[in-house]
Design a protein around this motif. Structure first.
Motif, PDB file in Angstrom:
ATOM      1  N   ARG A  19     -39.135  78.889  46.531  1.00 57.59           N
ATOM      2  CA  ARG A  19     -40.017  79.682  45.256  1.00 57.59           C
ATOM      3  C   ARG A  19     -41.832  78.541  46.116  1.00 57.59           C
ATOM      4  NH1 ARG A  19     -38.810  84.504  43.591  1.00 57.59           N
ATOM      5  NH2 ARG A  19     -40.798  84.056  42.249  1.00 57.59           N
ATOM      6  N   TRP A  20     -42.737  78.966  46.164  1.00 60.29           N
ATOM      7  CA  TRP A  20     -43.606  78.061  45.589  1.00 60.29           C
ATOM      8  C   TRP A  20     -44.027  78.598  43.976  1.00 60.29           C
ATOM      9  CZ3 TRP A  20     -47.825  80.506  43.752  1.00 60.29           C
ATOM     10  CH2 TRP A  20     -47.855  82.006  43.924  1.00 60.29           C
ATOM     11  N   SER A  21     -44.499  77.401  43.421  1.00 57.45           N
ATOM     12  CA  SER A  21     -45.175  77.373  41.994  1.00 57.45           C
ATOM     13  C   SER A  21     -45.966  76.717  41.825  1.00 57.45           C
ATOM     14  CB  SER A  21     -44.606  77.145  40.522  1.00 57.45           C
ATOM     15  OG  SER A  21     -44.088  75.592  41.349  1.00 57.45           O
ATOM     16  N   VAL A  22     -47.303  77.516  40.842  1.00 60.77           N
ATOM     17  CA  VAL A  22     -48.331  76.237  40.731  1.00 60.77           C
ATOM     18  C   VAL A  22     -48.310  76.468  39.288  1.00 60.77           C
ATOM     19  CG1 VAL A  22     -51.159  76.660  40.606  1.00 60.77           C
ATOM     20  CG2 VAL A  22     -49.689  77.112  42.408  1.00 60.77           C
ATOM     21  N   THR A  23     -49.074  75.412  38.668  1.00 62.86           N
ATOM     22  CA  THR A  23     -49.205  75.186  36.815  1.00 62.86           C
ATOM     23  C   THR A  23     -50.634  74.889  36.576  1.00 62.86           C
ATOM     24  OG1 THR A  23     -46.671  75.285  36.819  1.00 62.86           O
ATOM     25  CG2 THR A  23     -48.349  74.138  34.340  1.00 62.86           C
ATOM     26  N   MET A  24     -51.227  75.520  36.366  1.00 62.64           N
ATOM     27  CA  MET A  24     -52.300  74.922  36.074  1.00 62.64           C
ATOM     28  C   MET A  24     -53.150  75.342  34.913  1.00 62.64           C
ATOM     29  SD  MET A  24     -54.347  78.016  38.604  1.00 62.64           S
ATOM     30  CE  MET A  24     -53.859  80.094  37.845  1.00 62.64           C
ATOM     31  N   ASP A  25     -54.825  74.610  34.316  1.00 62.29           N
ATOM     32  CA  ASP A  25     -55.331  74.889  33.641  1.00 62.29           C
ATOM     33  C   ASP A  25     -56.347  75.356  33.920  1.00 62.29           C
ATOM     34  OD1 ASP A  25     -53.624  73.694  31.001  1.00 62.29           O
ATOM     35  OD2 ASP A  25     -54.391  71.728  31.533  1.00 62.29           O
ATOM     36  N   ALA A  26     -56.527  77.085  33.609  1.00 66.42           N
ATOM     37  CA  ALA A  26     -57.958  77.489  34.219  1.00 66.42           C
ATOM     38  C   ALA A  26     -59.039  77.292  33.028  1.00 66.42           C
ATOM     39  CB  ALA A  26     -56.771  79.252  34.532  1.00 66.42           C
ATOM     40  N   GLY A 160     -44.565  70.528  52.990  1.00 68.84           N
ATOM     41  CA  GLY A 160     -45.390  69.946  52.054  1.00 68.84           C
ATOM     42  C   GLY A 160     -46.832  69.903  52.534  1.00 68.84           C
ATOM     43  N   TYR A 161     -46.989  70.393  53.820  1.00 67.48           N
ATOM     44  CA  TYR A 161     -48.286  70.522  54.241  1.00 67.48           C
ATOM     45  C   TYR A 161     -48.358  72.227  53.639  1.00 67.48           C
ATOM     46  CZ  TYR A 161     -51.849  73.062  57.376  1.00 67.48           C
ATOM     47  OH  TYR A 161     -53.029  73.379  57.628  1.00 67.48           O
ATOM     48  N   ALA A 162     -48.017  73.163  53.522  1.00 66.81           N
ATOM     49  CA  ALA A 162     -48.019  73.858  53.080  1.00 66.81           C
ATOM     50  C   ALA A 162     -48.385  73.786  51.499  1.00 66.81           C
ATOM     51  CB  ALA A 162     -46.608  74.975  52.321  1.00 66.81           C
ATOM     52  N   VAL A 163     -48.022  73.137  50.334  1.00 66.49           N
ATOM     53  CA  VAL A 163     -48.471  72.338  49.165  1.00 66.49           C
ATOM     54  C   VAL A 163     -49.864  72.153  49.190  1.00 66.49           C
ATOM     55  CG1 VAL A 163     -47.756  70.771  47.515  1.00 66.49           C
ATOM     56  CG2 VAL A 163     -46.117  71.743  48.744  1.00 66.49           C
ATOM     57  N   ASP A 164     -50.368  70.973  50.489  1.00 67.90           N
ATOM     58  CA  ASP A 164     -51.629  71.150  51.111  1.00 67.90           C
ATOM     59  C   ASP A 164     -52.396  72.077  50.560  1.00 67.90           C
ATOM     60  OD1 ASP A 164     -51.377  68.232  50.807  1.00 67.90           O
ATOM     61  OD2 ASP A 164     -51.372  67.975  52.154  1.00 67.90           O
ATOM     62  N   ARG A 165     -52.033  73.231  51.357  1.00 68.13           N
ATOM     63  CA  ARG A 165     -53.291  74.368  51.454  1.00 68.13           C
ATOM     64  C   ARG A 165     -52.800  75.463  50.738  1.00 68.13           C
ATOM     65  NH1 ARG A 165     -52.520  76.937  56.289  1.00 68.13           N
ATOM     66  NH2 ARG A 165     -54.472  78.350  55.369  1.00 68.13           N
ATOM     67  N   HIS A 177     -57.688  71.148  37.694  1.00 69.10           N
ATOM     68  CA  HIS A 177     -56.308  70.631  37.117  1.00 69.10           C
ATOM     69  C   HIS A 177     -55.039  71.413  37.801  1.00 69.10           C
ATOM     70  CE1 HIS A 177     -58.954  68.664  34.285  1.00 69.10           C
ATOM     71  NE2 HIS A 177     -60.136  70.073  34.493  1.00 69.10           N
ATOM     72  N   ALA A 178     -54.953  71.210  38.233  1.00 72.82           N
ATOM     73  CA  ALA A 178     -53.435  72.210  38.627  1.00 72.82           C
ATOM     74  C   ALA A 178     -52.313  71.256  39.240  1.00 72.82           C
ATOM     75  CB  ALA A 178     -53.532  73.198  39.898  1.00 72.82           C
ATOM     76  N   LEU A 179     -50.901  72.089  39.326  1.00 72.86           N
ATOM     77  CA  LEU A 179     -49.752  71.272  39.657  1.00 72.86           C
ATOM     78  C   LEU A 179     -48.871  72.190  41.253  1.00 72.86           C
ATOM     79  CD1 LEU A 179     -48.065  68.470  39.975  1.00 72.86           C
ATOM     80  CD2 LEU A 179     -46.349  69.554  38.299  1.00 72.86           C
ATOM     81  N   ALA A 180     -49.560  71.636  41.928  1.00 77.43           N
ATOM     82  CA  ALA A 180     -48.747  72.996  43.109  1.00 77.43           C
ATOM     83  C   ALA A 180     -47.090  72.093  43.506  1.00 77.43           C
ATOM     84  CB  ALA A 180     -49.611  73.360  44.169  1.00 77.43           C
ATOM     85  N   ALA A 181     -46.261  73.227  43.950  1.00 78.91           N
ATOM     86  CA  ALA A 181     -45.184  72.865  44.405  1.00 78.91           C
ATOM     87  C   ALA A 181     -44.303  73.780  45.532  1.00 78.91           C
ATOM     88  CB  ALA A 181     -44.466  73.005  42.961  1.00 78.91           C
ATOM     89  N   ARG A 187     -47.808  68.661  44.784  1.00 80.45           N
ATOM     90  CA  ARG A 187     -48.993  67.749  44.298  1.00 80.45           C
ATOM     91  C   ARG A 187     -49.619  68.248  43.591  1.00 80.45           C
ATOM     92  NH1 ARG A 187     -54.152  67.912  49.604  1.00 80.45           N
ATOM     93  NH2 ARG A 187     -55.539  67.049  47.861  1.00 80.45           N
ATOM     94  N   ALA A 188     -50.573  66.768  43.048  1.00 83.46           N
ATOM     95  CA  ALA A 188     -51.559  67.227  41.625  1.00 83.46           C
ATOM     96  C   ALA A 188     -53.030  67.128  41.917  1.00 83.46           C
ATOM     97  CB  ALA A 188     -51.075  65.970  40.849  1.00 83.46           C
TER      98      ALA A 188
END
Length: 319
Positions: A19-26, A160-165, A177-181, A187-188
């Motif tokens: 699974r991909w996930s993103v935690t962010m301050d929107a 890793g490339y998918a996280v960069d995308r 302000h986000a953390l992608a995983a 990647r922050a």
């Protein structure tokens, strides 16, 4: 000037068997639905281009192409192939994108689910030259051609490339302000809206359970971990990892349980974590020191986990 009020949001979805996930301050006004769709599309494109499990993927088309024949590819896979070949060169073959036949032969690919001795012998035939000399890329015309038969596998770099995308999509939507995983790759973007960096747990390499080995703080930084504790076979008490050492034509084995690498982009962190895992603690440490990499090795010694760190993973790098 009025203070911006941020909202903590989490988005996630399935991809690449995980699974991909993103935690962010929107910030106010963010179109969350459009962002979710764009993130899902970004990781789906990477999977469609680079997954050996997708019969029509670009990597499978390249694998099936005749030696010496140019094949047209999309820019994203050419970018990843170029990075993979550079790490292959710099690591003296510890990272090798041409391990696809070995992955399949040992039962970790889409072909079989257990090691096959005949397939292993066939896949173990040494190449005449390093992979970075046998795969030619022409970015100007978006083409690639093989100068020898090979089966490419980008699983050590594609996540890793998918996280960069994902990070690029977030930036394109104005998220600062986000953390992608994606699995063990993160990647922050900046830190949290309130100022602190993003705190990320480093996983303890224990098969069958999830536990934290330590914590690292990320701000405009990526981290990736490669290890032998997620996907492996246990044969007669010998753990066989899904990560292949092309130089031995066999799975990684030894005292290294995991390697974690920090880098500015997640594709680099992912590839170098794989390379250092394969290289082992001796050659890997020397390589990381020569290239100025920030890395943490977790070694199994006398029934204990021993940490060996460089850069921010030194004495005070991981709590």
């Amino acid at each position: 000037m009025p203070k911006t009020c941020f909202e903590r949001l989490t988005l996630h979805g399935p991809t690449m068997g995980t699974r991909w996930s993103v935690t962010m301050d929107a910030a106010p006004g963010l179109d969350v639905q459009a962002l979710r769709q764009a993130l899902a599309a970004a990781v789906q494109q990477v999977d469609a281009l680079m997954s050996p499990w997708q019969p029509g993927s670009a990597i499978n088309q390249l694998n099936k192409a005749e030696t010496g024949c140019w094949i047209t590819l999309q820019a994203p896979i050419l970018e990843v192939l170029a990075a993979a070949l550079e790490v292959n060169r710099l690591s003296d073959g510890a990272f090798d994108p041409a391990v696809g036949a070995l992955v399949d032969a040992w039962g970790f690919g889409p072909v079989r689910d257990a090691p096959d001795a005949a397939a292993i012998r066939a896949a173990a035939r040494p190449a005449s030259r390093p992979t970075h000399e046998l795969l030619e890329l022409d970015p100007a015309t978006r083409r690639a051609r093989k100068h020898a038969a090979m089966q490419l596998d980008l699983c050590g770099i594609a996540k890793g490339y998918a996280v960069d995308r994902m990070a690029a999509v977030l930036q394109g939507h104005g998220v600062a302000h986000a953390l992608a995983a994606l699995d063990g790759e993160l990647r922050a973007l900046g830190g949290q809206a309130g100022g602190p960096a993003w705190a990320v747990a480093l996983e303890s390499p224990q098969a069958g359970r999830r536990a934290a080995q330590g914590v690292i703080e990320l701000r405009d930084l990526a981290v990736a971990t490669s290890g032998d504790y997620r996907r492996f076979f246990d044969i007669a008490g010998q753990r066989l990892s899904h990560t292949m050492d092309a130089r031995r034509a066999a799975p990684v084995r030894g005292e290294v349980a995991s390697v974690t690498v920090l880098a500015r982009d997640c594709m680099s962190a992912d590839a170098w974590a794989t390379a250092l895992l394969v290289a082992g603690p001796g050659a890997g440490l020397a390589l990381a020191q020569r290239l100025g990499l920030e890395a943490l090795w977790l070694l199994r010694r006398s029934g204990q986990l021993v940490q060996l760190g460089l850069g921010r993973f030194g004495a005070a790098g991981a709590a």
